[in-house]
Design a protein around this motif. Structure first.
Motif, short mmCIF file in Angstrom:
data_model
loop_
_atom_site.label_atom_id
_atom_site.label_comp_id
_atom_site.label_asym_id
_atom_site.label_seq_id
_atom_site.Cartn_x
_atom_site.Cartn_y
_atom_site.Cartn_z
N VAL C 195 43.03 38.53 34.75
CA VAL C 195 41.94 38.25 35.68
C VAL C 195 42.34 38.66 37.08
CG1 VAL C 195 40.34 36.48 36.46
CG2 VAL C 195 41.51 36.20 34.29
N SER C 196 41.42 39.32 37.79
CA SER C 196 41.72 39.65 39.19
C SER C 196 40.70 39.03 40.14
CB SER C 196 41.75 41.17 39.36
OG SER C 196 40.52 41.70 38.91
N ASN C 197 39.64 38.47 39.58
CA ASN C 197 38.59 37.89 40.41
C ASN C 197 39.18 36.74 41.26
OD1 ASN C 197 36.38 36.36 41.30
ND2 ASN C 197 35.12 37.26 39.67
N PRO C 198 39.14 36.86 42.59
CA PRO C 198 39.80 35.88 43.46
C PRO C 198 39.29 34.46 43.26
CG PRO C 198 38.43 37.39 44.74
CD PRO C 198 38.50 37.94 43.36
N VAL C 199 38.03 34.34 42.86
CA VAL C 199 37.52 32.99 42.64
C VAL C 199 38.29 32.32 41.50
CG1 VAL C 199 35.50 31.68 41.88
CG2 VAL C 199 35.23 33.55 43.50
N LYS C 200 38.69 33.12 40.55
CA LYS C 200 39.37 32.58 39.38
C LYS C 200 40.88 32.51 39.59
CE LYS C 200 35.56 32.13 37.08
NZ LYS C 200 35.00 30.77 36.92
N THR C 201 41.46 33.46 40.34
CA THR C 201 42.91 33.45 40.52
C THR C 201 43.33 32.57 41.69
OG1 THR C 201 42.80 35.35 41.99
CG2 THR C 201 43.13 35.79 39.63
N GLY C 202 42.42 32.33 42.59
CA GLY C 202 42.75 31.51 43.76
C GLY C 202 43.13 32.33 44.97
N GLU C 203 43.63 33.56 44.78
CA GLU C 203 43.93 34.41 45.94
C GLU C 203 43.58 35.85 45.65
OE1 GLU C 203 48.13 34.26 46.79
OE2 GLU C 203 48.47 33.17 44.93
N PRO C 204 43.02 36.50 46.66
CA PRO C 204 42.62 37.89 46.47
C PRO C 204 43.82 38.78 46.21
CG PRO C 204 41.70 36.97 48.51
CD PRO C 204 42.70 35.99 48.00
N GLY C 205 43.64 39.82 45.44
CA GLY C 205 44.69 40.80 45.24
C GLY C 205 45.74 40.39 44.21
N VAL C 206 45.60 39.24 43.66
CA VAL C 206 46.57 38.78 42.68
C VAL C 206 45.95 38.84 41.29
CG1 VAL C 206 47.86 36.76 41.86
CG2 VAL C 206 47.72 37.26 44.30
N LYS C 207 46.74 39.31 40.34
CA LYS C 207 46.25 39.31 38.97
C LYS C 207 46.94 38.21 38.19
CE LYS C 207 44.81 44.09 38.73
NZ LYS C 207 44.90 45.37 38.04
N LYS C 208 46.18 37.58 37.35
CA LYS C 208 46.73 36.45 36.62
C LYS C 208 46.35 36.62 35.15
CE LYS C 208 45.58 31.76 36.67
NZ LYS C 208 44.87 30.68 37.36
N THR C 209 47.26 36.38 34.25
CA THR C 209 46.95 36.49 32.83
C THR C 209 46.61 35.11 32.28
OG1 THR C 209 48.40 38.38 32.58
CG2 THR C 209 47.80 37.18 30.57
N VAL C 210 45.46 35.03 31.69
CA VAL C 210 45.03 33.76 31.12
C VAL C 210 45.09 33.89 29.60
CG1 VAL C 210 43.19 32.04 31.07
CG2 VAL C 210 43.46 33.52 33.06
N GLU C 211 45.71 32.90 28.96
CA GLU C 211 45.85 32.92 27.51
C GLU C 211 44.62 32.32 26.83
OE1 GLU C 211 48.35 34.02 25.72
OE2 GLU C 211 49.87 34.40 27.25
N LYS C 212 44.51 32.63 25.56
CA LYS C 212 43.55 31.94 24.69
C LYS C 212 42.11 31.97 25.23
CE LYS C 212 47.27 28.78 23.35
NZ LYS C 212 47.83 27.45 23.48
N VAL C 213 41.73 33.12 25.72
CA VAL C 213 40.38 33.23 26.28
C VAL C 213 39.40 33.67 25.18
CG1 VAL C 213 38.91 34.44 27.94
CG2 VAL C 213 41.25 33.80 28.56
N LEU C 214 38.32 32.93 25.07
CA LEU C 214 37.27 33.31 24.12
C LEU C 214 36.45 34.44 24.74
CD1 LEU C 214 35.86 32.70 21.39
CD2 LEU C 214 34.40 31.09 22.62
N HIS C 215 36.48 35.59 24.10
CA HIS C 215 35.70 36.74 24.56
C HIS C 215 34.37 36.72 23.82
CE1 HIS C 215 39.55 37.88 26.16
NE2 HIS C 215 39.06 38.99 26.68
N MET C 216 33.31 36.70 24.58
CA MET C 216 31.98 36.52 23.99
C MET C 216 31.15 37.77 24.25
SD MET C 216 31.64 32.52 25.20
CE MET C 216 32.31 32.69 26.85
N LYS C 217 30.90 38.52 23.20
CA LYS C 217 30.12 39.76 23.36
C LYS C 217 28.66 39.50 23.04
CE LYS C 217 31.46 44.01 22.75
NZ LYS C 217 32.05 45.29 22.33
N ARG C 218 27.81 40.01 23.90
CA ARG C 218 26.39 39.75 23.69
C ARG C 218 25.56 40.92 24.19
NH1 ARG C 218 23.90 37.70 28.37
NH2 ARG C 218 22.42 36.68 27.01
N PRO C 219 24.47 41.24 23.50
CA PRO C 219 23.56 42.25 24.02
C PRO C 219 22.71 41.65 25.14
CG PRO C 219 22.79 41.45 21.89
CD PRO C 219 24.04 40.69 22.22
N ASP C 220 22.58 42.36 26.24
CA ASP C 220 21.66 41.89 27.29
C ASP C 220 20.99 43.09 27.95
OD1 ASP C 220 23.72 42.82 28.80
OD2 ASP C 220 24.26 40.87 29.66
#
Lengths: 557, 287, 442
Positions: C195-220
């Motif tokens: 994840v690189s989204n700063p809202v999720k990592t807490g700081e801009p420019g930082v990448k963080k690996t999150v384990e056990k993430v459910l990937h949800m594919k959907r048509p939209d």
């Protein structure tokens, strides 16, 4: 049950010129009037050949009732009027100006979508001031009765409505007139069928090719041997930026000859005579069809029952004055007279007071005699008798006959004869008037046309494909009661959107094998239906209009 | 009856309007924004209520200032009386949760400051996000009774109840009739159809049309815009910051090509190719 | 209704236009009420485990999609154990007026635990009580007996069916649990995500690996795009469970195994009458109708059957039967024909099977058009099919313009041979009736 039903003083069914005139006049009299129109907009269900007359002798014209209609809603006025007698490439043209101008204040070409939708807006303005208004997409499907007496209407889309006056201006296939037992669909010889193509043409090209000014218009009629001996003829009218070109035939003759209406139209469109106007450019905007009542035979002399009055096509009020057909003007007159009749009998306890008064007004104004001349009923039996016809035919074919028609004096006399309102109304509805005589005239007096007409009209499949439909899926409005070829086979060719060897239309025949024997049966798909009503007359059907807003939608009309 | 309709602008996905880049991704800049088609049904439901019982219909949308056009369209085509736009950069990139929090704050403010609300109408699914969640989540935040997938509705103003028919999906679909006290929240199904069975209702409908077309022409006079401070919303709980979900990737769905070139086959010897195509779908051989 | 992919196309505008305070929270003049709202129940650093599956019922039976989700959940959590070495459970949860038997059925379909709540007022779905009970279950609230099987704050993952009611419930339960979800998913998988989204990592420019993430594919985007949605914690606010609703038919159920071991738990809580302000007064089943969509194969018959309509229909049905998942369609020409079908096939000649502009629009993998001329109206109903096979005697028939294969022949001869070949699993047809007495005769 009528308890708790909505009530309006007057309900007008249909917002064509007849319904519009009735509603406008009712509103003038301060009558609370509801107008119910089944099209998605007035005019979307309507077709006419295209000429709207205003007669000097008529009590009402459309312009009397709707100021500005000519400026805003009609096409070109007819300033030139001709009839062409055709035999092969030979054409003899007569000026019909005198006949056309007889009793005519003005006459404009019209396209019904444009005209009727304009009228609808004016009618809504007028009627909403007296507590009513116009509703579109509402199909009135029958009469509401109480103790056997007509007291209102029932609709597909609305709960039943009661009214003191019900004006059935619901067209040539009026379901109300049939529900009331005043009109039927029985005899093909009481009907004409018209088909029409609206053809795109630049206004300057129209001026140039018809040799008219921007505020002038031309009307041309065609008769002779170009229609496979089917009794009828063709027409061409100029609109602002298009042409209305069509053919009108006696339905019984179409059936008898097993003629394909669209092919007869194509025969006209591709005749060399029209090449000079098309200049090998042809873009068809719309293909349309309509049934036309022969008022001489079917115009109802007492078009009312209880609180119901019939107006316009619904009452068979369509006058064929020889080659000239007048319908809309009479519908306007009748609608306005029905309204006047109600206004003077308002409050009368007798439910038929308005109807009786309306019939009297039709008589007194001379309208009924134009529609259904008494002298015609006297000559009819003779004129249409086969023996007489054959005798006349034989004379025409004889050298003596040809000689008579062919001499120069006859030429002048013929033009005069065509222009006599009295004579043309007496012309018997036989092949003689439509085919033999014009053919002979053309042969004897005509000039040969050497133009090549290379246009290719669209196929029937293309014409259907170009029309707009909102199909009521799963809810066919016509049902075939008898699938046998004997009962319903005539529809395959007579239906303007069906043809033999064409699977994409309404009607087709198919050989069906059952238990080893093969039988020819007729089948029906209402999807391409243009709601003309032909099959109601020539086949054994249960015929209704589609629900409000469903079915075909004409853009030109 | 006082109704509020939630509406949203979406890309116009109709043929001819929608634009995709070379990779098959939607080009928002080149695709016009229109009112979400399902919201039209929510507006129709509100209009039916107004025609039958009188009252007032407000349209509310959350989005950039450009969504005022969508509200104007709602006014012109389905006759709202006035418009409220919840618009603020802090709201950008909201997911359904953050959107629901914002919309519910707007509805509460309206209910407190403008007028008591009888019914909130929302449409099912937007044409872009297609989540179908925002209506129920907004209602959850309000804690009002909710009826979703409404295909027809009827209101008894005296009893202050709303009766609706709703579509329930299952292995067999069902139609439920439910009764709810007002105020309540209604989500219309794409199958919703307004019904006007009397001429007078239809005439009123027509009258409203003429009236509202004029009003929509002067839409700015009828538009109120609220930002997050007006709504007293904490930026941590709205917009991207307040959104649990993110989109990690977007892949175009390949479209079947309609340009086909038929391979002509002779049934006597040339059907092998076709049979190869068919074989994967064969039923397992019976016993 | 907004998802985060709606971020409006002005991300480069960094200045606020009206002097409005930017994201520094101290001086924004707000009373910061949002976090105190009763509906924001944020957790931070919670414990999460298991995949929960809401098993929707109808008429006292599990919906097919409930079984499909259990099958998918089983596969996902088996893989989870393989990937991460932790054994976490598939937990079915359901409610109704008599669910114990259904809870046991959930075990047979792959659940390790099935939690159910019975109350006669819950016979049919109602938003408020179903939401409250589901959230109560998920949070592990309730009596010790009904919750002592678990030791976590909330589920790690949660699945709902993307039916009208299931989707509503998913939205409300996830809101109640202060988390997010992706609706109408057609594929799910669990893996790490950078994840690189700063809202999720807490700081801009930082990448963080999150384990056990459910990937949800959907048509939209109205079916134009597939999005993959993730539900990720913020640094100071957890977003669990990671939720999804699942399109019916996306996954295969397991064969039920009544010997499977599992724990069935009856959930208990008080349910106030106040939650039943919405009253269901009536319900009716809709006519099922014929649904031609969603099948692998469609065999469509046209007016080429005219010579013997009944026999033609029988041949079409034979071919349908030779496929695993096929249906019979017909053209408008058949619907409106005057063919006299014999009783046993007449039902197949009705409008409900019509394909085309005014009928159903289908897009199967394989579309076999036998004796279909190919009107434009018909094309509209089948043009999105993957592979189109036409059988027609007339090589000029318009169907040829939108077919991949055109078998020039009479359907009365071709259809039986196709059926025989498909049944026999052959990819080459036997030469027609080779005379007996060949050398090789077994």
């Amino acid at each position: 049950m009528t308890d708790g039903a909505e009530h309006y003083e007057a309900v007008v069914v249909g917002c064509g010129p007849g319904g519009a005139a009735a509603a406008a006049r009712l509103a003038d009299h301060g009558v609370e009037t509801l107008v119910l129109e089944r099209g998605t907009e007035a005019g979307s269900k309507n077709v006419s050949g295209g000429l709207l007359y205003a007669e000097d002798s008529a009590p009402y014209t459309l312009e009397d009732l709707f100021d500005g209609v000519r400026e805003e809603a009609t096409e070109r006025p007819v300033t030139d009027y001709y009839i062409h007698n055709v035999a092969g490439n030979s054409v003899k043209t007569y000026d019909l100006g005198d006949l056309h101008e007889h009793d005519t204040d003005w006459c404009d070409a019209v396209l019904r979508r444009q005209l009727d939708s304009w009228l609808e807006k004016r009618v809504h303005e007028k009627t909403s001031e007296v507590g009513g208004g116009v509703l579109t997409n509402v199909r009135v499907n029958g009469l509401l009765r109480e103790d056997g007496e007509i007291v209102g209407v029932t609709c597909d889309e609305l709960d039943p409505i009661t009214a003191d006056l019900i004006v059935a201006a619901d067209g040539v296939n009026s379901e109300l007139a049939r529900d009331a037992g005043l009109m039927d669909w029985e005899e093909p010889d009481e009907w004409f069928q018209g088909v029409k193509a609206v053809v795109d043409m630049d206004p300057d090209a129209i001026d140039d090719r018809f040799d008219i000014g921007p505020n002038e218009g031309a009307a041309h009629l065609f008769s002779g041997d170009l229609f496979e001996d089917v009794r009828g003829g063709g027409f061409l009218y100029t609109n602002e930026d298009s042409l209305s070109i069509g053919t009108v035939f006696h339905l019984d003759s179409l059936v008898e000859r097993e003629a394909e209406p669209h092919e007869l139209l194509d025969a006209l469109l591709t005749h060399p005579l029209l090449a000079g106007w098309f200049k090998n450019e042809y873009r068809e905007r719309e293909y349309a069809a309509k049934l036309v009542p022969d008022s001489k035979k079917v115009a109802h002399r007492e078009p009312y029952r209880d609180r119901l009055v019939l107006v316009g096509d619904a009452a068979g009020q369509m006058q064929a004055q020889g080659p000239i057909i007048k319908g809309m003007n009479h519908a306007v007159t009748a609608g306005a007279l029905a309204a006047d009749a109600f206004a003077v009998t308002r409050g009368n306890a007798d439910p038929e007071a308005a109807g009786r008064r309306y019939a009297k007004l039709l008589e007194d104004s001379g309208t009924m005699d134009k529609l259904r001349p008494r002298r015609y009923e006297l000559t009819r039996t003779v004129g249409e008798h086969d023996a007489v016809t054959n005798a006349v035919e034989r004379v025409l074919e004889s050298r003596l006959g040809s000689l008579a028609v062919g001499n120069p004096i006859a030429d002048r006399l013929l033009q005069r004869a065509y222009n006599s309102p009295f004579l043309v109304s007496m012309l018997p509805d036989t092949e003689t008037g439509y085919v033999s005589l014009p053919t002979l005239i053309a042969e004897e007096h005509g000039k040969t046309i050497y133009w090549e007409n290379e246009i290719e009209p669209p196929t029937l499949a293309e014409r259907i494909g170009d029309l707009t439909y909102d199909t009521d899926v799963g809810n066919p409005h016509i049902e075939l009661r008898d699938q046998s070829a004997a009962a319903s086979g005539a529809a395959v060719s007579a239906c303007p959107v069906s043809a033999r060897d064409f699977g994409g239309g309404c009607y087709r025949t198919e050989a069906v094998k059952t238990n080893g024997t093969e039988e020819t049966l007729v089948s029906l798909d209402t999807q391409p239906c243009v709601e003309c009503g032909t099959c109601a007359v020539v086949a054994d059907t249960e015929w209704e209009h589609p629900r409000g807003g469903k079915g075909v939608e004409y853009r030109e009309g | 009856m006082r109704s509020i309709v939630l509406t949203k602008g979406v890309p116009d996905f109709s043929e001819g309007a929608v634009s995709f880049d070379e990779d098959g991704h939607l080009e928002r800049g080149k695709t016009p924004t229109v009112m979400n088609p399902n919201d039209e049904l929510a507006l129709e439901a509100a209009l039916q209520t107004k025609v039958r019982h009188g009252g007032h219909v407000s349209g509310i949308s959350m989005g950039p200032p450009g969504y005022a056009d969508v509200l104007q369209d709602a006014m012109a085509s389905v006759y709202t009386d006035d418009s409220y736009l919840l618009s603020d950069r802090e709201l950008a990139a909201s997911d359904t949760w953050a959107t629901a929090i914002t919309l519910s704050a707007g509805l509460e403010k309206y209910d407190e400051e403008v007028a008591d609300v009888d019914i909130v109408f929302a449409g099912f699914k937007t044409a872009d996000g297609e989540t179908g969640q925002t209506g129920p989540q907004t209602c959850w935040a309000l804690d009002w009774p909710i009826v979703t997938h409404v295909v027809a509705l009827d209101i008894d103003p005296e009893e202050r109840t709303l009766r609706a028919k709703r579509l329930v999906e299952g292995d067999v679909d069902e139609i439920e009739t439910v009764e709810v006290p007002l105020p309540c929240f209604v989500v219309t199904d794409p199958e919703f159809e307004p019904t006007y069975r009397t001429a007078s209702h239809r005439l009123t409908h027509k009258e409203l049309r003429a009236e509202t077309e004029e009003r929509a022409a002067e839409h700015d006079d009828h538009l109120t815009t609220w930002d997050h401070t007006d709504l007293n919303l904490d930026p941590d709980y709205i917009g991207l910051d307040g959104s649990p979900t993110i989109v990690s990737s977007v892949d175009p769905i390949p479209k079947a090509s309609s340009d086909r070139e038929a391979t002509m086959l002779d049934p006597e010897d040339g059907m092998g190719e076709v049979l190869e195509e068919m074989q994967p779908y064969a039923a397992e051989a019976g016993e | 209704m907004t998802t985060n992919d709606d971020s409006e196309p002005e991300p480069d505008e960094t200045e606020s236009d009206d002097g409005e305070p930017n994201e520094t929270e101290s001086d924004d003049g707000l009373s910061h009420p949002t976090r105190d709202k009763k509906h924001v129940r944020a957790l931070t650093d919670g414990d999460y485990a298991d995949m929960w599956v809401f098993c929707e019922t109808q008429g006292g039976e599990l919906l097919e999609v409930s079984k499909e989700m259990l099958g998918k959940a089983r596969a996902l959590m088996d893989q989870f154990e393989e990937d991460y070495g932790d054994e976490e459970d598939v937990v079915a949860f359901l409610m109704g007026d008599d669910c114990e038997g259904l809870a046991e059925e959930c075990i047979a379909y792959g659940a390790d635990v099935a939690v159910y709540h019975d109350d006669e007022r819950l016979e049919r779905f109602l938003h408020k009580p179903y939401t409250e009970i589901a959230a109560h279950m998920a949070r592990g609230e309730g009596t010790v007996e009904s919750t002592d099987w678990r030791e976590y704050d909330e589920p790690r993952y949660i699945l709902f069916p993307a039916t009208n009611n299931g989707r509503d419930l998913s939205a409300k339960v996830q809101a109640e649990l202060d988390s997010g979800l992706a609706s109408d998913c057609s594929d799910l998988f669990i893996e790490e995500n950078e994840v690189s989204n700063p809202v999720k990592t807490g700081e801009p420019g930082v990448k963080k690996t999150v384990e056990k993430v459910l990937h949800m594919k959907r048509p939209d985007f109205s079916g134009f795009e597939y999005s993959t949605i993730l539900c990720l914690d913020n640094p100071d606010r957890d977003f669990h469970p990671q939720g999804a609703s699942v399109i019916p038919g996306s996954f295969e159920p397991l064969e039920p195994d009544s010997d499977r071991e599992g724990l069935v738990v009856e959930h208990e809580m008080d349910i106030p009458d106040d939650w039943f302000r919405v009253e269901i007064t009536d319900y009716d089943r809709l006519e099922a109708g014929i649904d031609l969509t969603g099948h692998d194969v469609i065999v469509c018959l046209g007016r080429g059957i005219a010579d013997d309509p009944t026999a033609g229909m029988e041949l079409g049905l034979d071919l349908v039967d030779a496929f695993e998942d096929a249906e019979l369609g017909i053209t408008r020409g058949i619907v409106t024909s005057s063919y006299q079908f014999e009783g046993h096939v007449e039902a197949y000649s009705k409008e409900e099977r019509q394909i085309g502009e005014t009928g159903q629009v289908v897009a199967p993998d394989l579309y076999i058009a036998a004796g279909v001329s190919g009107a434009v109206q018909h094309k509209v109903g089948m043009d999105e099919s993957d592979t189109v096979v036409a059988i027609n005697t007339d090589t000029d028939a318009r169907i040829g313009d939108f077919s991949d294969y055109f078998i020039e022949g009479d359907l009365f001869e071709v259809l039986p041979r196709l059926t025989a070949a498909v049944e026999a699993g052959e990819t080459a047809l036997e030469p027609e009736a080779v005379a007996d007495g060949g050398d090789d005769d077994d």
